[in-house]
Design a protein around this motif. Structure first.
Motif: not given
Length: 403
Positions: A285-298, A250-255
């Motif tokens: 939870a503090a998350i940093q991620f790289i997202a791709f254009d959803p319209a072209l994701f498939e 168990r953790y107080d937070a996640v990064v």
């Protein structure tokens, strides 16, 4: 007569059908450029302007061999890199070309995506490197265990390998410090509380959190990263070579800072289930991620691009709406989304400047040959163009465990 209207001529060396093939591909690119333009020098010495209908990025390309277009048509972005590596095309600023293609991603459609047979072969190879527990270690080692000395020559002093968060006039070091502080703030933790960091990198977040009294358990699959963080001997910080799926406690937070791109779509539920499982009720939870254009994701997910083929096996950017839905299904409330893609473009530009300086001064490890150095230079330019063109974004979000 304008350059756009000029005949291409015998572009394929007279082979039956080849002239029409290359002419059709250039015409297709021309039609797909809704904004911006490319000034092309053709292999026979002719000139042609593609696009130019509306303001946008301006690229210059010296097309030295028609084989480059064949590689693009059959191999997509991986084929276009292969053509560059073979000297079949060049540009004084490849970033502008990548930005242009990404900015016109909707109107260009699948022009720069691999055709069926090439895609099938690359897809089968990619599936063989899917991120099950065994392959995940191999994929991480392929990218991150190139040697700490390599990364130290072009990252900032904190060895932070993720997007900085800039204010006007900030140095790279200042932007990275601001990003890490923003992540820590999202955890809403107090001194002595415990944070799990999934994908701890070379320890820059752990160093900040430790300095502010938090305890950090960092996990990585990179032996080189663990060795580096262990050598720092940070108070209250322990690092283990642990797959995120094996975590408990168990953790107080996640990064987790730009680690989820190494997970793969089929494992997003397991990743988010782990965060929900280890967080205390009300934990963040503090998350940093790289997202791709959803319209072209498939279309993106069906292909295997240059990065997946040559730089980061098993990698896949995030379909943000789908990822959010999975998080909420696991009782993780989505809050405080902040996108800062232009900052990643600037981060990559500064990394490339440092990389080029290290190369010019002979500071890169001597066992890395010219081909490897050129590959990484291309990778940094390719990514910068993607962020400048708006097809990808970098995002911070806070996930709050409900209940």
């Amino acid at each position: 007569m304008t350059n756009r209207g000029r005949r291409i001529g015998r572009v394929g060396g007279g082979l039956p059908g080849i002239d029409r093939l290359f002419a059709a591909l250039l015409a297709r690119i021309d039609r797909g450029l809704a904004a911006g333009s490319i000034e092309v020098t053709l292999p026979g010495g002719g000139q042609r302007r593609l696009g130019g209908r509306a303001p946008g990025p301006g690229a210059v390309v010296d097309l030295r061999s028609w084989r480059a277009l064949y590689r693009l048509a059959t191999g997509g972005s991986a084929g276009w890199y292969e053509a560059w590596a073979a000297g079949e095309w060049a540009s004084p600023d490849p970033v502008a070309l990548f930005e242009l293609f990404v900015a016109n991603r909707h109107s260009l459609g699948d022009t720069a995506r691999a055709r069926f047979w090439s895609r099938l072969g690359r897809r089968l190879a990619h599936l063989a490197r899917r991120n099950n527990p065994q392959k995940a270690r191999e994929n991480i080692a392929y990218h991150y265990d190139l040697g700490n000395d390599f990364y130290a020559t072009w990252l900032d002093a904190s060895m932070t390998y993720s997007s900085a968060m800039f204010e006007p006039g900030d140095t790279l070091e200042m932007g990275q410090a601001a990003k890490l502080a923003a992540i820590l703030k999202r955890t809403n933790t107090q001194p002595a509380e415990r944070i799990l960091e999934i994908g701890c990198g070379w320890g820059s977040f752990a160093m900040l959190a430790s300095g502010r009294g938090r305890r950090v358990h960092g996990v990585t699959l990179s032996a080189e990263q663990k060795r580096h963080v262990d050598a720092m001997a940070l108070p209250g910080v322990d690092v283990t070579l642990t797959d995120y799926r094996a975590l408990d406690g168990r953790y107080d937070a996640v990064v987790s800072i730009e680690m989820v791109e190494a997970v793969g779509r089929e494992y997003w539920p397991a990743y988010l289930a782990t965060i929900a499982r280890v967080l205390k009720p009300g934990g963040r939870a503090a998350i940093q991620f790289i997202a791709f254009d959803p319209a072209l994701f498939e279309a993106y997910a069906r292909n295997v691009d240059f990065i997946q083929t040559y730089v980061f096996p098993g990698g896949l950017l995030i379909h943000e709406p789908e990822f959010r839905t999975i998080a909420e299904r696991h009782g993780l409330r989505w809050e405080e989304r902040y996108g800062f893609g232009p900052d990643y473009a600037e981060t990559l530009r500064q990394w490339r400047e440092r990389f080029d300086a290290a190369d010019a001064e002979g500071r890169l490890p001597v066992d890395l040959d010219d081909g490897f150095r050129d590959l990484w230079r291309y990778y940094l330019m390719y990514c910068e163009g993607g962020f400048r063109g708006g097809g990808i974004d970098v995002v911070q979000v806070t996930l709050v465990k409900e209940g």
